[in-house]
Design an enzyme around this catalytic site. Structure first.
Site, mmCIF file in Angstrom:
data_model
loop_
_atom_site.group_PDB
_atom_site.id
_atom_site.type_symbol
_atom_site.label_atom_id
_atom_site.label_comp_id
_atom_site.label_asym_id
_atom_site.label_seq_id
_atom_site.Cartn_x
_atom_site.Cartn_y
_atom_site.Cartn_z
ATOM 1 C CE LYS A 92 -4.131 -8.743 -3.593
ATOM 2 N NZ LYS A 92 -4.637 -7.549 -2.861
ATOM 3 C CD GLU B 241 12.362 -5.927 -4.968
ATOM 4 O OE1 GLU B 241 12.976 -5.632 -3.926
ATOM 5 O OE2 GLU B 241 12.914 -6.097 -6.067
ATOM 6 C CG LEU B 242 10.201 -10.075 0.756
ATOM 7 C CD1 LEU B 242 10.616 -11.400 1.336
ATOM 8 C CD2 LEU B 242 8.726 -10.075 0.399
ATOM 9 C CD1 TRP C 121 -0.679 -1.703 3.012
ATOM 10 C CD2 TRP C 121 0.365 0.217 3.452
ATOM 11 N NE1 TRP C 121 -0.033 -1.840 4.217
ATOM 12 C CE2 TRP C 121 0.609 -0.673 4.523
ATOM 13 C CE3 TRP C 121 0.923 1.493 3.514
ATOM 14 C CZ2 TRP C 121 1.374 -0.335 5.635
ATOM 15 C CZ3 TRP C 121 1.695 1.840 4.609
ATOM 16 C CH2 TRP C 121 1.906 0.929 5.652
ATOM 17 C CG ASN C 122 5.036 1.237 0.627
ATOM 18 O OD1 ASN C 122 4.664 0.492 -0.271
ATOM 19 N ND2 ASN C 122 6.248 1.202 1.121
ATOM 20 C CB CYS D 214 10.678 -1.541 1.621
ATOM 21 S SG CYS D 214 11.083 -0.678 0.111
ATOM 22 N N GLY E 289 5.835 -6.645 -0.600
ATOM 23 C CA GLY E 289 5.030 -6.647 0.618
ATOM 24 C C GLY E 289 5.833 -7.167 1.788
HETATM 25 P P1 NAD Z 1 1.401 -7.375 2.911
HETATM 26 O O1 NAD Z 1 2.334 -8.534 2.720
HETATM 27 O O2 NAD Z 1 0.448 -7.420 4.024
HETATM 28 O O3 NAD Z 1 0.520 -7.158 1.594
HETATM 29 C C1 NAD Z 1 1.113 -6.917 0.327
HETATM 30 C C2 NAD Z 1 0.189 -7.430 -0.755
HETATM 31 O O4 NAD Z 1 0.134 -8.834 -0.711
HETATM 32 C C3 NAD Z 1 -1.251 -6.945 -0.644
HETATM 33 O O5 NAD Z 1 -1.746 -6.714 -1.952
HETATM 34 C C4 NAD Z 1 -1.949 -8.149 -0.023
HETATM 35 O O6 NAD Z 1 -3.327 -8.213 -0.312
HETATM 36 C C5 NAD Z 1 -1.209 -9.282 -0.668
HETATM 37 N N1 NAD Z 1 -1.179 -10.546 0.057
HETATM 38 C C6 NAD Z 1 -1.054 -10.731 1.387
HETATM 39 N N2 NAD Z 1 -1.029 -12.057 1.660
HETATM 40 C C7 NAD Z 1 -1.121 -12.703 0.475
HETATM 41 C C8 NAD Z 1 -1.147 -14.083 0.102
HETATM 42 N N3 NAD Z 1 -1.069 -15.071 0.997
HETATM 43 N N4 NAD Z 1 -1.223 -14.391 -1.202
HETATM 44 C C9 NAD Z 1 -1.286 -13.418 -2.127
HETATM 45 N N5 NAD Z 1 -1.304 -12.114 -1.830
HETATM 46 C C10 NAD Z 1 -1.209 -11.749 -0.545
HETATM 47 O O7 NAD Z 1 2.328 -6.088 2.969
HETATM 48 P P2 NAD Z 1 1.866 -4.581 3.253
HETATM 49 O O8 NAD Z 1 1.553 -4.470 4.702
HETATM 50 O O9 NAD Z 1 0.850 -4.180 2.245
HETATM 51 O O10 NAD Z 1 3.189 -3.773 2.916
HETATM 52 C C11 NAD Z 1 4.162 -3.459 3.852
HETATM 53 C C12 NAD Z 1 5.371 -4.334 3.656
HETATM 54 O O11 NAD Z 1 5.844 -4.209 2.321
HETATM 55 C C13 NAD Z 1 6.534 -3.932 4.529
HETATM 56 O O12 NAD Z 1 7.111 -5.081 5.108
HETATM 57 C C14 NAD Z 1 7.509 -3.284 3.570
HETATM 58 O O13 NAD Z 1 8.836 -3.334 3.964
HETATM 59 C C15 NAD Z 1 7.241 -4.034 2.318
HETATM 60 N N6 NAD Z 1 7.636 -3.244 1.146
HETATM 61 C C16 NAD Z 1 8.738 -3.639 0.436
HETATM 62 C C17 NAD Z 1 9.163 -2.893 -0.648
HETATM 63 C C18 NAD Z 1 10.364 -3.317 -1.443
HETATM 64 O O14 NAD Z 1 10.467 -2.935 -2.595
HETATM 65 N N7 NAD Z 1 11.287 -4.084 -0.908
HETATM 66 C C19 NAD Z 1 8.452 -1.764 -1.031
HETATM 67 C C20 NAD Z 1 7.339 -1.393 -0.300
HETATM 68 C C21 NAD Z 1 6.940 -2.157 0.802
#
Ligand code: NAD
Length: 495
Positions: A178, A253-254, A154-155, A287, A231
């Site tokens: 998605k 990308e975590l 979401w960021n 992130c 995510g």
């Molecule tokens: P999240 O993992 O909760 O959700 C991310 C996406 O994944 C959402 O669209 C969600 O609906 C989907 N999702 C969740 N579980 C799933 C599953 N089991 N199967 C398929 N899809 C699924 O993450 P968030 O809270 O939205 O984002 C924050 C995280 O993202 C932080 O940890 C941050 O560090 C990371 N992030 C990383 C980067 C990068 O480029 N490294 C950039 C931005 C954010």
């Protein structure tokens, strides 16, 4: 009560409700009000979107397009994003509460990703191999994978989508995108521009909903060949496991716990600004947040004093206003998580020297704000030094020398980014070489470009986005052997 904006999903070139006709609301983190109504997709919608993408992948309208024409489509999409940058940025702020200035900066930059990878579309070349067998002509082809699923956080919804779709489409794949359930609207607005640019139906599909309801069915779908995910670490683990069952390719990308390291020879005013941008920009919800500050012991106390003076002036408020520097936290769950980590840090014995709780009143509206927070005298073994908070909370650790800084910085499960502040060239190079991180910034922080690889080491992810090599993440190689000999030799002997 404000009238909710009613969105539909984009599948196979059509604007559709979810099959079960379910919906959910999207909330503005600053006003606390619902502002948009979003389709809540499930398995049947995932199946429909993958079928549309699979059919588009083989269609003459897409597969028959020349690579140059494909590249031109990407450039047209880039133009349209540029023309609608203000509108898209406003939508993103309404959903994620980040500063308008930050989101507009991102949106104005996103066209470059489509131009850059659009330009690469007709430069995907194989090679003729000087094979050691005289009667054989052998060459390689780099081919698209098929249906790719892009799942975003979401960021920075559209920037994260561009990181995946620009190289993936340039390579000739088709997509189901998605977005996060918290920030669906901008991806649906983006789909309008995809349609307007003239992409064939089904090449880009956007489905909305929750990770477990529609994300998992997409990732597990047998016709999907690649999943590109941004995510959380937990989400990345689940996706990696599900994708592994069908040997799908993944890019992950975590998160991170990135060290920002200040040496005593640094330009200290610049270092203060760099540390601030690393942890308070985007309310720490990035992130690459430089959430572990390592300061050389000889300047530790004085540097923290300067930092507190600067950070305590940060202006919290309405993210749409130009003077605001720190906006609200995007989601209620994230807000609770940040406050929990502040409590954990206090209980661990870290010394809170700024903030340390929720902020309200003044210009905070109905938003969930957290005070810019600094903990001093943190040990690297504490949870506040090892776990990602994803909020405006900085953990400060003193160090003695280069070796000590490297030992502390690399003592982390993560390896996304690292910052180094020094005026010594030799030290910059030594640190850049030995830091375990995908991106190292020296005397700057949070710099990204479509031209430079972006990705994590260790638990911060797998694969890279951006940079010319990113297109390889969306291609598979084939070798083709053509015999020019008159006769097939002995069939019982391998050639
Ligand atoms: P999240 O993992 O909760 O959700 C991310 C996406 O994944 C959402 O669209 C969600 O609906 C989907 N999702 C969740 N579980 C799933 C599953 N089991 N199967 C398929 N899809 C699924 O993450 P968030 O809270 O939205 O984002 C924050 C995280 O993202 C932080 O940890 C941050 O560090 C990371 N992030 C990383 C980067 C990068 O480029 N490294 C950039 C931005 C954010």
């Amino acid at each position: 009560m404000t009238q909710l904006q009613h969105y539909q999903m984009f599948i196979g070139g059509q604007w559709l409700e979810a099959q079960g006709e379910e919906r959910f609301d999207s909330f503005n983190p600053y006003t606390g009000e619902a502002w948009a109504s979003i389709p809540r997709a499930r398995q049947a919608d995932a199946d429909k979107a993958v079928a549309a993408a699979a059919s588009a992948f083989h269609s003459p309208a897409w597969a028959g397009l020349s690579a140059s024409a494909r590249g031109r489509l990407l450039c047209r999409l880039g133009d349209l994003i540029g023309e609608h940058a203000e509108h898209l940025a406003r939508i993103e702020v309404r959903d994620n509460g980040k500063l308008y200035s930050e989101m507009l900066g991102q949106l104005r930059n996103i066209p470059q990703y489509f131009y850059y990878f659009g330009g690469l579309a007709d430069k995907i070349e194989g090679a003729v191999l000087p094979i050691e067998k005289p009667d054989t002509f052998t060459f390689t082809r780099h081919e698209p994978l098929g249906v790719c699923v892009a799942i975003t956080a979401w960021n920075s919804p559209l920037l994260l989508a561009a990181n995946k779709l620009a190289p993936g489409l340039a390579a000739g794949n088709t997509f189901v995108l998605k977005p996060s359930e918290y920030t669906s609207a901008s991806s649906l607005e983006f789909a309008r521009l995809v349609e307007q640019a003239g992409f064939p139906a089904g090449v880009v599909n956007v489905v909305t909903g929750f990770g477990n309801e529609v994300g998992e069915p997409l990732v597990s779908h047998r016709k999907v060949r690649k999943v590109a995910f941004t995510g959380s670490e937990a989400g990345g683990q689940r996706i990696n496991e599900a994708a592994a069952r069908d040997f799908k390719r993944v890019t992950l990308e975590l998160g991170g716990k990135s060290p920002n390291i200040v040496f005593d020879d640094a330009h200290l005013d610049n270092a203060v600004k760099g540390v601030i941008s690393g942890i308070y920009a985007a309310t720490g919800q990035t992130c690459v947040a430089g959430s572990r500050l390592l300061v050389q012991r000889s300047i530790y106390a004085a540097f923290l004093e300067r930092l507190v003076a600067f950070a305590s002036r940060a202006k919290l408020g309405d993210p749409m206003l130009p003077g605001t520097q720190v906006g609200p936290v995007t989601t209620p769950a994230q807000y609770r998580k940040i406050l929990d980590y502040i409590d954990i840090a206090k209980a661990e014995g870290a010394r809170c020297i700024l903030g340390g709780g929720p902020a309200s009143g003044g210009d905070c509206g109905q938003g969930q704000f957290v005070q810019p927070t600094i903990f001093a005298d943190v040990h690297n073994g504490m949870r506040i030094a090892q776990e990602e908070v994803f909020g405006p909370v900085l953990a400060c650790i003193p160090f003695d020398d280069e070796e000590d800084a490297l030992r502390i910085a690399n003592d982390s499960l993560y390896g996304l980014a690292a910052g180094v502040w020094t005026q010594s060239m030799a030290r910059s190079l030594k640190m850049a070489q030995r830091l375990e991180a995908g991106m190292v910034w020296v005397n700057t922080y949070r710099a990204v470009s479509y031209m430079a690889p972006f990705g994590g080491h260790k638990r911060s992810g797998m694969g890279h986005e951006n940079g010319a090599e990113a297109i390889r993440e969306y291609l598979q190689v084939k070798s083709v052997w053509i015999s020019t000999g008159e006769e097939v030799p002995d069939p019982f002997v391998m050639r």
